[in-house]
Design an enzyme around this catalytic site. Structure first.
Site, PDB file in Angstrom:
ATOM      1  N   HIS A 129       0.811  -1.230   0.000  1.00  0.00           N
ATOM      2  CA  HIS A 129       0.000   0.000   0.000  1.00  0.00           C
ATOM      3  C   HIS A 129       0.840   1.275   0.000  1.00  0.00           C
ATOM      4  O   HIS A 129       0.550   2.232   0.722  1.00  0.00           O
ATOM      5  CB  HIS A 129      -0.965  -0.009   1.175  1.00  0.00           C
ATOM      6  N   HIS A 200      -9.879   0.984   1.040  1.00  0.00           N
ATOM      7  CA  HIS A 200      -9.643  -0.158   1.922  1.00  0.00           C
ATOM      8  C   HIS A 200     -10.658  -0.207   3.063  1.00  0.00           C
ATOM      9  O   HIS A 200     -10.306  -0.468   4.216  1.00  0.00           O
ATOM     10  CB  HIS A 200      -8.223  -0.094   2.482  1.00  0.00           C
ATOM     11  N   GLU A 339     -11.217  -4.600  -2.871  1.00  0.00           N
ATOM     12  CA  GLU A 339     -10.411  -3.512  -3.421  1.00  0.00           C
ATOM     13  C   GLU A 339     -10.273  -3.653  -4.939  1.00  0.00           C
ATOM     14  O   GLU A 339      -9.448  -4.431  -5.418  1.00  0.00           O
ATOM     15  CB  GLU A 339      -9.009  -3.520  -2.801  1.00  0.00           C
TER      16      GLU A 339
END
Length: 381
Positions: A129, A200, A339
């Protein structure tokens, strides 16, 4: 962090700002500050139908979403920390945007235009991320705030976390009055770079703090998935889901196959933490990629996106150490994450496509969440 600082930050939350719009009052409030003194705001959105969302400027996060059940009773269906201090002490991507590159990049390395780049690793040997200070850990500027929608912006400088190019990103959230929440991420750059953004949010359609979500019935519109190695990096294979525990083409409870000890992929991820192949390229328009039904509440959520991949995560690392907004502890399987994005490690795996963004082009990821109930009615009073 001392008790005094926590109290002072909490008190800041009483300093509310209201801006009048055509549909009524748009609510903003300072909820605290980051260690460097940057103020963090909450923004409350309402669409007139009863649905209500709350955003935080830290991480451009979707902090809460009130949705009715089959009997018209509203509940918050998103897990999140109860306080800003808790998020600062232990960031867990609750509801945030993730980037510059959502998901994993192997060994924190990639090559672009013949030049090798190194980015911080924060997930074993890999980058997750965006790195140690991804987009979830910065405070975003509010560029528009209306009663039912808001847009936030962050400018990531050239070299931020090792990525090339100055990247200008906007995150827009809108309640559309028909049981729909639309999230749209856009990005432009002044030099060639890579980008992959997603949201998220941790969902539980029975309501935040209500316990397990593993009885929710999931459908994923994908015929294949990408298996992972021991560090959760895709092996490069694209494997049909038919005959495997990854087959969600027909609705089934999330937890039905989770205790299948013969499936090494589930052991590696401690559950589902994999990318489903919805397509091999970005579609021209968002299309339905997933549907979730909660038998307890009757809530139904469909997710549409144009992205080729869908990362599905079954809340495997919720470990009972987080106290949520309801005052209840979050445990493994108490939520799920969906996602829409490019495939993980795309910059290192040419067969997965390209994550390249060049000057003059615009990256877009539009995610549309539609809420109804199993009575067939729209999620409105």
């Amino acid at each position: 962090m001392g008790l005094g600082k926590g109290i002072s930050r909490l008190c800041l939350g009483t300093l509310a700002l209201a801006t009048m719009g055509a549909a009524g009052a748009q609510e903003r409030a300072v909820i605290g500050t980051t260690p460097d003194g940057t103020k963090v705001e909450s923004i409350t959105l309402r669409d007139g139908s009863g649905m209500q969302a709350q955003l935080w400027t830290l991480g451009a996060a979707l902090h809460a979403l009130q949705v009715p059940d089959r009997d018209g009773k509203y509940a918050d269906v998103i897990l999140a920390d109860a306080t800003l201090d808790a998020t600062l002490a232990k960031p867990q991507y609750f509801g945030t945007i993730v980037g510059r590159f959502a998901n994993r990049i192997a060994k924190g390395r990639f090559t672009l235009d013949g030049k090798a780049y190194t980015i911080p690793t924060n997930d074993g040997p890999n980058t997750l991320h965006g790195g140690t200070r991804g987009f979830d850990k910065v405070v975003w500027d509010v560029v528009e705030a209306k009663p039912d929608r808001a847009t936030l912006r962050y400018v990531s400088p050239d070299g931020d976390m090792g990525y090339p190019g100055k990247l200008t990103v906007t995150a827009s959230y809108a309640l559309q009055g028909d049981g729909t929440l639309a999230i749209e991420y856009r990005a432009t750059t002044d030099a060639p770079t890579i980008v992959n953004l997603s949201n998220h949010a941790y969902w539980n359609l029975s309501g935040e703090g209500s316990g397990t979500a593993m009885d929710h019935e999931l459908t994923i519109a994908a015929d294949a998935y990408t298996p992972v190695d021991e560090t959760l990096i895709p092996t490069g294979e694209v494997t049909p889901v038919a005959g495997t525990v990854f087959d969600f083409r027909n609705a089934k409870p999330i937890g039905r196959d989770l205790r299948t000890g013969s499936e090494p992929q589930l052991l590696r991820g401690r559950g589902y933490d994999h990318n489903w192949v919805v397509g091999r390229a970005i579609a021209k328009q968002p299309r339905e990629v997933a549907r979730m039904h909660d038998p307890r509440s009757g809530r139904v959520m469909t997710l549409s996106s144009a992205q080729p991949g869908l990362q599905f995560y079954s809340g495997n690392f919720l470990d009972g150490t987080t106290v949520g907004k309801s005052g209840r502890v979050y445990r493994q399987g108490d939520a799920f994450v969906l996602e829409p994005q490019l495939f993980p490690d795309t910059p290192n795996q040419p067969s997965f496509g390209s994550a390249r963004l060049t000057p003059g082009k615009q990256y877009v990821n539009r995610m549309v969440y539609r809420f109804t109930t199993d009575r067939g009615a729209s999620a409105t009073p």
